[in-house]
Design an enzyme around this catalytic site. Structure first.
Site, PDB file in Angstrom:
ATOM      1  N   LEU A  21      57.552  88.218 139.358  1.00 28.04           N
ATOM      2  CA  LEU A  21      58.334  86.760 139.701  1.00 28.04           C
ATOM      3  C   LEU A  21      58.193  87.092 140.923  1.00 28.04           C
ATOM      4  O   LEU A  21      58.254  85.432 141.341  1.00 28.04           O
ATOM      5  CB  LEU A  21      59.507  86.902 138.853  1.00 28.04           C
ATOM      6  CG  LEU A  21      59.675  86.783 137.333  1.00 28.04           C
ATOM      7  CD1 LEU A  21      60.847  86.549 137.050  1.00 28.04           C
ATOM      8  CD2 LEU A  21      59.079  85.894 136.638  1.00 28.04           C
ATOM      9  N   SER A  22      57.955  88.077 141.764  1.00 26.62           N
ATOM     10  CA  SER A  22      58.416  87.836 142.893  1.00 26.62           C
ATOM     11  C   SER A  22      56.854  87.494 144.008  1.00 26.62           C
ATOM     12  O   SER A  22      56.486  88.451 144.853  1.00 26.62           O
ATOM     13  CB  SER A  22      59.197  88.723 144.253  1.00 26.62           C
ATOM     14  OG  SER A  22      60.115  88.278 143.830  1.00 26.62           O
ATOM     15  N   TYR A  23      56.161  86.721 144.303  1.00 25.78           N
ATOM     16  CA  TYR A  23      54.763  85.680 144.750  1.00 25.78           C
ATOM     17  C   TYR A  23      55.250  86.893 146.406  1.00 25.78           C
ATOM     18  O   TYR A  23      56.712  86.371 146.957  1.00 25.78           O
ATOM     19  CB  TYR A  23      54.533  84.992 144.896  1.00 25.78           C
ATOM     20  CG  TYR A  23      53.439  84.089 145.532  1.00 25.78           C
ATOM     21  CD1 TYR A  23      52.442  84.855 145.693  1.00 25.78           C
ATOM     22  CD2 TYR A  23      53.411  83.784 146.630  1.00 25.78           C
ATOM     23  CE1 TYR A  23      50.651  85.239 146.075  1.00 25.78           C
ATOM     24  CE2 TYR A  23      52.190  83.383 147.995  1.00 25.78           C
ATOM     25  CZ  TYR A  23      50.716  83.870 146.808  1.00 25.78           C
ATOM     26  OH  TYR A  23      50.391  83.508 147.838  1.00 25.78           O
ATOM     27  N   VAL A  26      54.418  92.796 146.866  1.00 21.04           N
ATOM     28  CA  VAL A  26      53.280  93.900 146.637  1.00 21.04           C
ATOM     29  C   VAL A  26      54.125  94.504 145.275  1.00 21.04           C
ATOM     30  O   VAL A  26      53.095  94.224 143.904  1.00 21.04           O
ATOM     31  CB  VAL A  26      53.345  94.549 147.320  1.00 21.04           C
ATOM     32  CG1 VAL A  26      51.443  95.051 146.814  1.00 21.04           C
ATOM     33  CG2 VAL A  26      52.821  93.641 148.992  1.00 21.04           C
ATOM     34  N   ALA A  27      55.046  95.192 145.115  1.00 18.29           N
ATOM     35  CA  ALA A  27      55.622  95.684 143.634  1.00 18.29           C
ATOM     36  C   ALA A  27      55.761  95.060 142.715  1.00 18.29           C
ATOM     37  O   ALA A  27      54.979  95.004 141.402  1.00 18.29           O
ATOM     38  CB  ALA A  27      56.078  96.617 144.445  1.00 18.29           C
ATOM     39  N   HIS A 137      64.244  82.692 139.670  1.00 22.77           N
ATOM     40  CA  HIS A 137      64.820  83.483 139.130  1.00 22.77           C
ATOM     41  C   HIS A 137      66.214  84.095 139.988  1.00 22.77           C
ATOM     42  O   HIS A 137      66.520  84.269 139.555  1.00 22.77           O
ATOM     43  CB  HIS A 137      64.553  84.815 138.317  1.00 22.77           C
ATOM     44  CG  HIS A 137      63.601  85.913 139.571  1.00 22.77           C
ATOM     45  ND1 HIS A 137      62.344  85.355 140.323  1.00 22.77           N
ATOM     46  CD2 HIS A 137      63.949  87.352 140.276  1.00 22.77           C
ATOM     47  CE1 HIS A 137      62.137  86.596 141.211  1.00 22.77           C
ATOM     48  NE2 HIS A 137      62.983  87.323 140.879  1.00 22.77           N
ATOM     49  N   GLU A 174      68.282  85.233 152.272  1.00 23.94           N
ATOM     50  CA  GLU A 174      68.259  86.182 151.153  1.00 23.94           C
ATOM     51  C   GLU A 174      69.646  87.524 151.855  1.00 23.94           C
ATOM     52  O   GLU A 174      68.824  88.427 151.048  1.00 23.94           O
ATOM     53  CB  GLU A 174      66.918  87.030 151.489  1.00 23.94           C
ATOM     54  CG  GLU A 174      65.633  85.636 151.387  1.00 23.94           C
ATOM     55  CD  GLU A 174      65.619  85.588 149.738  1.00 23.94           C
ATOM     56  OE1 GLU A 174      65.265  86.394 148.487  1.00 23.94           O
ATOM     57  OE2 GLU A 174      65.498  84.855 149.420  1.00 23.94           O
ATOM     58  N   HIS A 250      60.778  91.173 152.539  1.00 22.69           N
ATOM     59  CA  HIS A 250      62.597  91.503 153.399  1.00 22.69           C
ATOM     60  C   HIS A 250      62.318  91.797 154.955  1.00 22.69           C
ATOM     61  O   HIS A 250      61.705  92.886 155.000  1.00 22.69           O
ATOM     62  CB  HIS A 250      63.265  91.094 152.560  1.00 22.69           C
ATOM     63  CG  HIS A 250      63.894  90.964 151.456  1.00 22.69           C
ATOM     64  ND1 HIS A 250      63.848  91.011 150.156  1.00 22.69           N
ATOM     65  CD2 HIS A 250      63.934  89.109 151.581  1.00 22.69           C
ATOM     66  CE1 HIS A 250      64.840  89.952 149.272  1.00 22.69           C
ATOM     67  NE2 HIS A 250      64.579  88.689 150.382  1.00 22.69           N
ATOM     68  N   CYS A 370      67.552  98.663 149.397  1.00 21.48           N
ATOM     69  CA  CYS A 370      68.149  97.016 148.462  1.00 21.48           C
ATOM     70  C   CYS A 370      68.921  97.311 147.643  1.00 21.48           C
ATOM     71  O   CYS A 370      69.934  95.767 147.244  1.00 21.48           O
ATOM     72  CB  CYS A 370      66.561  96.437 147.648  1.00 21.48           C
ATOM     73  SG  CYS A 370      65.200  96.655 148.459  1.00 21.48           S
TER      74      CYS A 370
HETATM   75  N1  SUO Z   1      65.365  93.885 148.375  1.00 19.61           N
HETATM   76  C1  SUO Z   1      64.499  93.758 146.861  1.00 19.61           C
HETATM   77  C2  SUO Z   1      64.307  92.637 146.647  1.00 19.61           C
HETATM   78  C3  SUO Z   1      63.246  92.282 145.106  1.00 19.61           C
HETATM   79  C4  SUO Z   1      63.090  91.607 144.538  1.00 19.61           C
HETATM   80  N2  SUO Z   1      62.375  91.361 143.091  1.00 19.61           N
HETATM   81  C5  SUO Z   1      61.707  90.898 141.994  1.00 19.61           C
HETATM   82  O1  SUO Z   1      62.868  89.983 141.833  1.00 19.61           O
HETATM   83  C6  SUO Z   1      60.649  91.606 140.889  1.00 19.61           C
HETATM   84  C7  SUO Z   1      61.366  90.692 139.840  1.00 19.61           C
HETATM   85  C8  SUO Z   1      59.877  90.875 139.184  1.00 19.61           C
HETATM   86  O2  SUO Z   1      59.147  90.187 139.245  1.00 19.61           O
HETATM   87  O3  SUO Z   1      60.662  91.080 137.755  1.00 19.61           O
HETATM   88  C9  SUO Z   1      62.899  90.183 145.423  1.00 19.61           C
HETATM   89  O4  SUO Z   1      61.526  90.327 145.848  1.00 19.61           O
HETATM   90  O5  SUO Z   1      63.583  89.458 145.447  1.00 19.61           O
END
Ligand code: SUO
Length: 447
Positions: A21-23, A26-27, A137, A174, A250, A370
């Site tokens: 969900l987090s463009y 990377v992870a 989200h 954030e 971040h 985090c």
């Molecule tokens: N500080 C770390 C935050 C990680 C968080 N990842 C997410 O929301 C990934 C959710 C998903 O892809 O299912 C973000 O990017 O804000």
């Protein structure tokens, strides 16, 4: 008065999953649709909390949010009973449903920004939940985050809570992931460093071109005003937009501060040499300031993003030396591991490293830092914190049994069609609010 920093770690929620969900993260993108293991995730987090507690640190627990967010699904036009809403949403838009199931509130460094009472004009600890409006989200979090903060810090003599900033990208906020504090000790006034990704109004400042800048200068300025920070107590500096485009979504993916130490990559900030000069000039402490700048030829940005070196926690131990609390990924990356060993031998307060397996969270882009929200509190303020959210050996044992009883050990795409997942999660959280003495903090408890 004596003061300590309490780390409030996010307890991973029962619906932890990988939805991509987090463009810009990377992870998160690279693990989209992998199987998750919520039970392993919550236990990995609890192990870290226990280890910090055993090192003599004050540790706190930040409860997860109720998921799925049924109210937002209703707001988006899904009707019927909870099971019918889930069934319809799963058919119409499975990714939307996954977003409403996200356990992203576990990353409490994004829960909000906190200013300790020594830094503020009215002498209170100030809290502002982050609006997190850059990702749908995460934009579901601030209302419950505020309710939880109020249930945890419920004493108007000491704590001042603010409504999250307007829900709009211009005020993209954030939280503490873009906020560092340098000080001699937590009893002393500190320099609060707000790091923004871009300015919404000033087009003369550079912006990333590929990935979004999630934190705006204007949001950081508003927080500093709300928190009544004295002019000498804060600084606004810009993150290097080039590294945002390489996955540093971040600031806590590229820098971490603790006491009189700032550990950062040499590409962390825009106009880095001048920025560091500014920080040195503004620093209020009497102890020497240590800026540990990690060169690109030792740790590349790719290695920093892949290993999460800078998302380590830097903690102060009872002998005043510091320990790096790093994710296991730093041990596996040779360049990063070599650098850590070199840093420990060098002349600075960081003298030890400890590696933690936080793979479940790391695969969504959340490392040790985090997962925790730092709150510096003096003795009276600490005594006013809801005792239910303070970590102890006993609480650890209760939470492990609770997690083993309620959490699944696997979640994949199709599981989100199962309405039992909602029932199980709500049951778990209902029990948790008793364990943590939070009251009826979730919307489903208020109907
Ligand atoms: N500080 C770390 C935050 C990680 C968080 N990842 C997410 O929301 C990934 C959710 C998903 O892809 O299912 C973000 O990017 O804000």
């Amino acid at each position: 008065m004596h003061a300590v920093e309490v780390n409030f770690d996010g307890l991973v929620g029962p619906t932890h999953n990988y939805a991509g969900l987090s463009y810009g993260n990377v992870a998160s993108l690279s693990h989209a649709s992998s199987h998750s293991n919520p039970k392993e995730a919550v236990l990995q987090g609890l192990e870290k909390m226990k280890a910090m507690h055993e090192l003599g640190l004050e540790q706190g627990i930040f409860a997860p949010h109720a998921r799925p967010d049924i109210n937002v699904l209703k707001r988006l036009g899904f009707t019927g009973s909870d099971s019918q809403i889930i069934e319809k949403a799963f058919k119409a838009d499975p990714i939307l449903l996954r977003a409403c199931y996200s356990a992203s509130a576990m990353w409490t460094a994004n829960a909000g920004t906190i200013s300790p009472s020594v830094d503020t004009l009215d002498g209170k600890v100030h809290f502002t939940a982050a609006n997190l409006n850059n990702k749908f989200h995460r934009s579901l979090e601030p209302v419950t985050t505020t309710a939880l903060l109020k249930a945890m810090f419920n004493d108007e003599r000491y704590f001042s809570h603010h409504i999250h900033l307007p829900d709009q990208g211009f005020f993209g906020d954030e939280g503490a992931a873009n906020h560092n504090r340098l000080c001699d000790s937590h009893a002393d006034a500190g320099l609060e460093i707000f790091v923004y990704g871009a300015s919404s109004f000033n087009s003369a400042l550079p912006k990333p071109v590929k990935f979004p800048a999630r934190q705006s200068l204007e949001a950081s300025q508003a927080i500093a005003r709300l928190h009544q920070l004295k002019p000498e107590n804060h600084l606004f500096i810009q993150q290097n937009p080039d590294v945002i485009d390489q996955g540093v979504f971040h600031n806590d993916v590229i820098a971490v501060a603790n006491g009189n130490v700032l550990l950062c990559h040499e590409q962390a900030f825009l106009h880095q040499a001048d920025t560091l000069k500014q920080i040195k000039q503004a620093y209020l402490g009497n102890k020497p300031l240590h800026i540990i700048e990690v060169p690109t030829n030792k740790v590349s940005i790719t290695d920093a993003v892949g290993s999460y070196l800078f998302n380590s926690q830097l903690i102060t131990l009872s002998d005043d030396s510091m320990m790096l609390v790093a994710p296991k990924e730093c041990q596996r990356n040779q360049a990063v591991h070599d650098y850590i060993q070199e840093m420990i031998l060098a002349d600075n307060p960081v003298q030890q490293v400890r590696f933690f397996d936080l793979r479940q969270s790391m695969q969504n882009g959340g490392g040790p830092a985090c997962l925790r929200l730092r709150v510096a509190l003096n003795t009276d303020e600490l005594a006013a914190v809801n005792p239910g959210v303070r970590f102890s050996e006993e609480k650890y044992n209760q939470l492990v049994s609770w997690a083993n009883k309620h959490y699944r050990d696997s979640l994949s795409s199709d599981d989100f069609a199962d309405p039992m997942l909602l029932t199980e999660s709500y049951q778990a959280l209902d029990e948790l609010t008793n364990l943590l003495n939070l009251g009826s903090v979730y919307p489903f408890q208020q109907e």
